[in-house]
Structure formats: C-alpha cells, structure tokens
Write a protein that holds these residues in place. Structure first.
Motif, PDB file in Angstrom:
ATOM      1  N   VAL A 189       0.859  -1.177   0.000  1.00 31.56           N
ATOM      2  CA  VAL A 189       0.000   0.000   0.000  1.00 31.56           C
ATOM      3  C   VAL A 189       0.893   1.224   0.000  1.00 31.56           C
ATOM      4  O   VAL A 189       1.832   1.314   0.793  1.00 31.56           O
ATOM      5  CB  VAL A 189      -0.915   0.019   1.245  1.00 31.56           C
ATOM      6  N   ARG A 190       0.584   2.157  -0.893  1.00 28.48           N
ATOM      7  CA  ARG A 190       1.278   3.440  -0.892  1.00 28.48           C
ATOM      8  C   ARG A 190       0.345   4.484  -0.300  1.00 28.48           C
ATOM      9  O   ARG A 190      -0.762   4.694  -0.801  1.00 28.48           O
ATOM     10  CB  ARG A 190       1.689   3.856  -2.306  1.00 28.48           C
ATOM     11  N   LYS A 191       0.804   5.134   0.740  1.00 32.79           N
ATOM     12  CA  LYS A 191       0.027   6.182   1.389  1.00 32.79           C
ATOM     13  C   LYS A 191       0.671   7.510   1.020  1.00 32.79           C
ATOM     14  O   LYS A 191       1.806   7.793   1.414  1.00 32.79           O
ATOM     15  CB  LYS A 191       0.028   5.968   2.909  1.00 32.79           C
ATOM     16  N   ARG A 192      -0.043   8.320   0.244  1.00 38.51           N
ATOM     17  CA  ARG A 192       0.481   9.572  -0.286  1.00 38.51           C
ATOM     18  C   ARG A 192      -0.092  10.729   0.528  1.00 38.51           C
ATOM     19  O   ARG A 192      -1.288  11.005   0.483  1.00 38.51           O
ATOM     20  CB  ARG A 192       0.115   9.716  -1.765  1.00 38.51           C
ATOM     21  N   PHE A 193       0.779  11.414   1.260  1.00 42.45           N
ATOM     22  CA  PHE A 193       0.346  12.516   2.108  1.00 42.45           C
ATOM     23  C   PHE A 193       0.307  13.824   1.325  1.00 42.45           C
ATOM     24  O   PHE A 193       1.028  14.004   0.346  1.00 42.45           O
ATOM     25  CB  PHE A 193       1.281  12.648   3.311  1.00 42.45           C
ATOM     26  N   ARG A 194      -0.522  14.746   1.766  1.00 49.61           N
ATOM     27  CA  ARG A 194      -0.625  16.052   1.118  1.00 49.61           C
ATOM     28  C   ARG A 194       0.681  16.819   1.275  1.00 49.61           C
ATOM     29  O   ARG A 194       1.422  16.617   2.241  1.00 49.61           O
ATOM     30  CB  ARG A 194      -1.768  16.860   1.738  1.00 49.61           C
ATOM     31  N   PRO A 195       0.963  17.726   0.355  1.00 51.39           N
ATOM     32  CA  PRO A 195       2.201  18.517   0.468  1.00 51.39           C
ATOM     33  C   PRO A 195       2.289  19.321   1.762  1.00 51.39           C
ATOM     34  O   PRO A 195       3.385  19.594   2.244  1.00 51.39           O
ATOM     35  CB  PRO A 195       2.134  19.440  -0.750  1.00 51.39           C
ATOM     36  N   ASP A 196       1.134  19.687   2.328  1.00 54.48           N
ATOM     37  CA  ASP A 196       1.142  20.473   3.559  1.00 54.48           C
ATOM     38  C   ASP A 196       1.033  19.596   4.807  1.00 54.48           C
ATOM     39  O   ASP A 196       0.649  20.061   5.878  1.00 54.48           O
ATOM     40  CB  ASP A 196       0.014  21.504   3.551  1.00 54.48           C
ATOM     41  N   ALA A 197       1.385  18.321   4.659  1.00 56.54           N
ATOM     42  CA  ALA A 197       1.317  17.404   5.802  1.00 56.54           C
ATOM     43  C   ALA A 197       2.129  17.955   6.972  1.00 56.54           C
ATOM     44  O   ALA A 197       3.246  18.444   6.803  1.00 56.54           O
ATOM     45  CB  ALA A 197       1.847  16.033   5.404  1.00 56.54           C
ATOM     46  N   ASN A 198       1.546  17.856   8.160  1.00 53.47           N
ATOM     47  CA  ASN A 198       2.151  18.426   9.363  1.00 53.47           C
ATOM     48  C   ASN A 198       2.735  17.309  10.229  1.00 53.47           C
ATOM     49  O   ASN A 198       2.259  17.036  11.330  1.00 53.47           O
ATOM     50  CB  ASN A 198       1.110  19.225  10.135  1.00 53.47           C
ATOM     51  N   GLY A 199       3.753  16.649   9.709  1.00 54.96           N
ATOM     52  CA  GLY A 199       4.410  15.595  10.475  1.00 54.96           C
ATOM     53  C   GLY A 199       3.773  14.231  10.347  1.00 54.96           C
ATOM     54  O   GLY A 199       4.268  13.257  10.938  1.00 54.96           O
ATOM     55  N   GLU A 200       2.686  14.114   9.588  1.00 54.75           N
ATOM     56  CA  GLU A 200       1.995  12.827   9.488  1.00 54.75           C
ATOM     57  C   GLU A 200       2.873  11.708   8.925  1.00 54.75           C
ATOM     58  O   GLU A 200       2.855  10.585   9.460  1.00 54.75           O
ATOM     59  CB  GLU A 200       0.709  12.953   8.656  1.00 54.75           C
ATOM     60  N   PRO A 201       3.647  11.944   7.861  1.00 56.76           N
ATOM     61  CA  PRO A 201       4.505  10.847   7.380  1.00 56.76           C
ATOM     62  C   PRO A 201       5.506  10.374   8.436  1.00 56.76           C
ATOM     63  O   PRO A 201       5.764   9.175   8.562  1.00 56.76           O
ATOM     64  CB  PRO A 201       5.216  11.466   6.163  1.00 56.76           C
ATOM     65  N   ASP A 202       6.051  11.312   9.212  1.00 55.27           N
ATOM     66  CA  ASP A 202       6.986  10.943  10.272  1.00 55.27           C
ATOM     67  C   ASP A 202       6.308  10.063  11.315  1.00 55.27           C
ATOM     68  O   ASP A 202       6.864   9.053  11.767  1.00 55.27           O
ATOM     69  CB  ASP A 202       7.540  12.192  10.969  1.00 55.27           C
ATOM     70  N   ARG A 203       5.120  10.473  11.717  1.00 51.75           N
ATOM     71  CA  ARG A 203       4.397   9.717  12.737  1.00 51.75           C
ATOM     72  C   ARG A 203       4.056   8.310  12.232  1.00 51.75           C
ATOM     73  O   ARG A 203       4.198   7.318  12.960  1.00 51.75           O
ATOM     74  CB  ARG A 203       3.118  10.456  13.146  1.00 51.75           C
ATOM     75  N   GLU A 204       3.583   8.235  10.997  1.00 49.94           N
ATOM     76  CA  GLU A 204       3.224   6.941  10.417  1.00 49.94           C
ATOM     77  C   GLU A 204       4.439   6.017  10.359  1.00 49.94           C
ATOM     78  O   GLU A 204       4.387   4.866  10.798  1.00 49.94           O
ATOM     79  CB  GLU A 204       2.663   7.147   9.003  1.00 49.94           C
ATOM     80  N   TRP A 205       5.542   6.527   9.801  1.00 51.55           N
ATOM     81  CA  TRP A 205       6.738   5.717   9.637  1.00 51.55           C
ATOM     82  C   TRP A 205       7.303   5.281  10.989  1.00 51.55           C
ATOM     83  O   TRP A 205       7.709   4.123  11.176  1.00 51.55           O
ATOM     84  CB  TRP A 205       7.783   6.492   8.843  1.00 51.55           C
ATOM     85  N   ARG A 206       7.321   6.192  11.943  1.00 49.92           N
ATOM     86  CA  ARG A 206       7.857   5.884  13.269  1.00 49.92           C
ATOM     87  C   ARG A 206       7.050   4.772  13.931  1.00 49.92           C
ATOM     88  O   ARG A 206       7.611   3.817  14.477  1.00 49.92           O
ATOM     89  CB  ARG A 206       7.846   7.134  14.145  1.00 49.92           C
ATOM     90  N   ALA A 207       5.729   4.885  13.886  1.00 47.97           N
ATOM     91  CA  ALA A 207       4.887   3.876  14.527  1.00 47.97           C
ATOM     92  C   ALA A 207       5.029   2.517  13.846  1.00 47.97           C
ATOM     93  O   ALA A 207       5.138   1.484  14.525  1.00 47.97           O
ATOM     94  CB  ALA A 207       3.423   4.324  14.499  1.00 47.97           C
TER      95      ALA A 207
END
Length: 267
Positions: free
Chosen positions: A17-35
């Motif tokens: 699954v590829r989860k594509r975050f919005r350009p204005d994401a506020n740390g969401e990719p970091d949180r997802e990857w860390r968890a």
C-alpha cells in the motif's frame, strides 16, 4: 468527516500500500513511519510492515482482512479487537513510548478545539445540543485534575484514531492501520477515543461497556477513562454540530444523538 480530515491518498497494490500525504502534511509521514517501524520491531504482524519512505509517501505491506466499521460485531470480534489493542499498548517499552512526541488530539488540543467551536455549536437548532454543550463546558472548566496526565499511568504508543475502519478482521484476528496521528499517549485515553468515536455507533453497533469489560483497569485508569470519554464525546459534539460539512456527511440527527450520548456520560 469533512475534507479537512482527508490527509492522504491510498494506492492499493497487490502486496503493498502506498500512502500519499498532502504537500502540507504536518508531520503525518513521520508519525506513520515511526509507529510502523516500532511495531515491526516490538509487535510484528499487528500493523503493516514499513517498506519505503520518500517524498511524502509511505509504502507498507498490505494486510488481509475487512474493516470492522459497518460490521455486525460479535463477541469474537470484540475479543480480537481487545487483544489487538492490548498488544499495541503493551508492545513498545514504556521508556521508549515516553520519548515519543505526544499524539495528535491530546487533551490540550482537544480542549482548545472544543472552545474554538463552542459558539457555532451553540447555534445548532436542536435544544438538546445546546443543553449538552453547556453541561459539557461546565464540566470541562472544572475537569483540570481529572484530565491531567497521571504519572502512575504508563505511557504507550497511541494509534490516535479510533475509527473502526482502521481495524481489519481476518476471521480470527484484528490488525491495525493508520498511524499518521500516533504518538505518546496512555491506555485509558486511547480506549476512550475508541469507544466514543462516531464510527462505533453511527453505522456500527459497538457495545462500549462490553468491549471495555475486556480490560483490567486500575482505579486511576478507570477514573481517567471516564474523564477522557467525556472529553471525546464533547469533542465529537462540536465536530458534528459546528461544521455544516461534517454534519452533512453523517445521517440526519447525528448531532442530536451525540448530545444525548454526552449527557448520559455526564450523568
């Protein structure tokens, strides 16, 4: 939910699954990857395995199963859901969890959102909404001690999203997806969000008391659970009544029903 909650797009591939975050994401990719990385280490198989991360895209393994949202939940479902949640909250060592950034929609952020939206909520035509809002705000003004972080309750990695669409049932077990708001939390706070999430009763019938009876809580945890349930019920009241787009995306009368739920919790 309103478009403001659409933080990402999803590409479903045969094995990933590829989860594509919005350009204005506020740390969401970091949180997802860390968890996902922490759970791959401490509770493999409970959540997707992290595969790749680049340019606001997190790629993860694809899990089997169908979402619990919209299902007729049986004891077998609730047993598996409780096992999965307990495994999540026990997986990451407390010392590691304590160093995580606080989850989104913690007590401070939730209380601020309630107060910001209170005026628009009060204008709702249903009288029960105004009554519930007034009672909820009175409670919130005096709930500082009840909502303050209890140092005797150990920190956990919190998923920070109780939407039943994020819990996948494979016929035997439940697995978890969606960790973009995840972070440091505690067991009762996470349970409160789950049972008060609108998805548990608008199109699914989750028996909150039956589900919660599957957990052994200390007196401090039980006290915090009730306070946090009230907080989330009040938060959902303002979400469902102060934003016309959110109200329009739910069945008619949802705000009224939420007001009654809050009043019942407030006693």
């Amino acid at each position: 939910m309103t478009p403001q909650w659409a933080t990402h797009g999803i590409d479903l591939l045969p094995d990933s699954v590829r989860k594509r975050f919005r350009p204005d994401a506020n740390g969401e990719p970091d949180r997802e990857w860390r968890a996902l990385t922490l759970l791959d280490r401490y509770a493999p198989g409970l959540a997707p395995r992290p595969l790749d991360r680049a340019d606001g895209v997190v790629t993860m393994s694809r899990l089997p199963g169908t979402q619990l949202r919209g299902s007729a939940l049986t004891d077998a479902h609730l047993d598996a859901l409780a096992r999965a949640v307990l495994r999540l909250h026990r997986a990451v060592p407390a010392g590691t969890a304590a160093r995580l950034p606080v989850r989104r929609w913690d007590v401070r952020e939730s209380a601020a959102a309630i107060r910001t939206r209170a005026a628009a909520c009060a204008a709702h035509p249903a009288p029960e909404v105004g009554r519930a809002l007034a009672a909820g705000l009175r409670w919130l003004d005096g709930a500082g001690t009840a909502l303050r972080e209890d140092r005797t309750v150990p920190p956990v990695l919190g998923q920070a999203d109780g939407n039943l669409a994020n819990f996948l049932w494979d016929g035997t077990d439940v697995r978890l997806v969606d960790f973009e708001d995840s972070g440091r939390s505690d067991h009762p706070y996470e349970l409160a969000e789950m049972v008060e999430h609108v998805s548990t009763w608008v199109d699914t019938d989750l028996d909150a008391e039956s589900f919660l009876s599957r957990f052994s809580l200390s007196p401090a945890e039980a006290q915090r659970l009730l306070a946090c349930r009230r907080l989330f019920a009040l938060l959902w009241l303002v979400f469902l009544t102060a934003d016309p787009a959110t109200e329009a995306r739910n069945p008619p009368g949802t705000g009224h029903r939420q007001a009654l739920r809050l009043l019942a919790l407030l006693g």
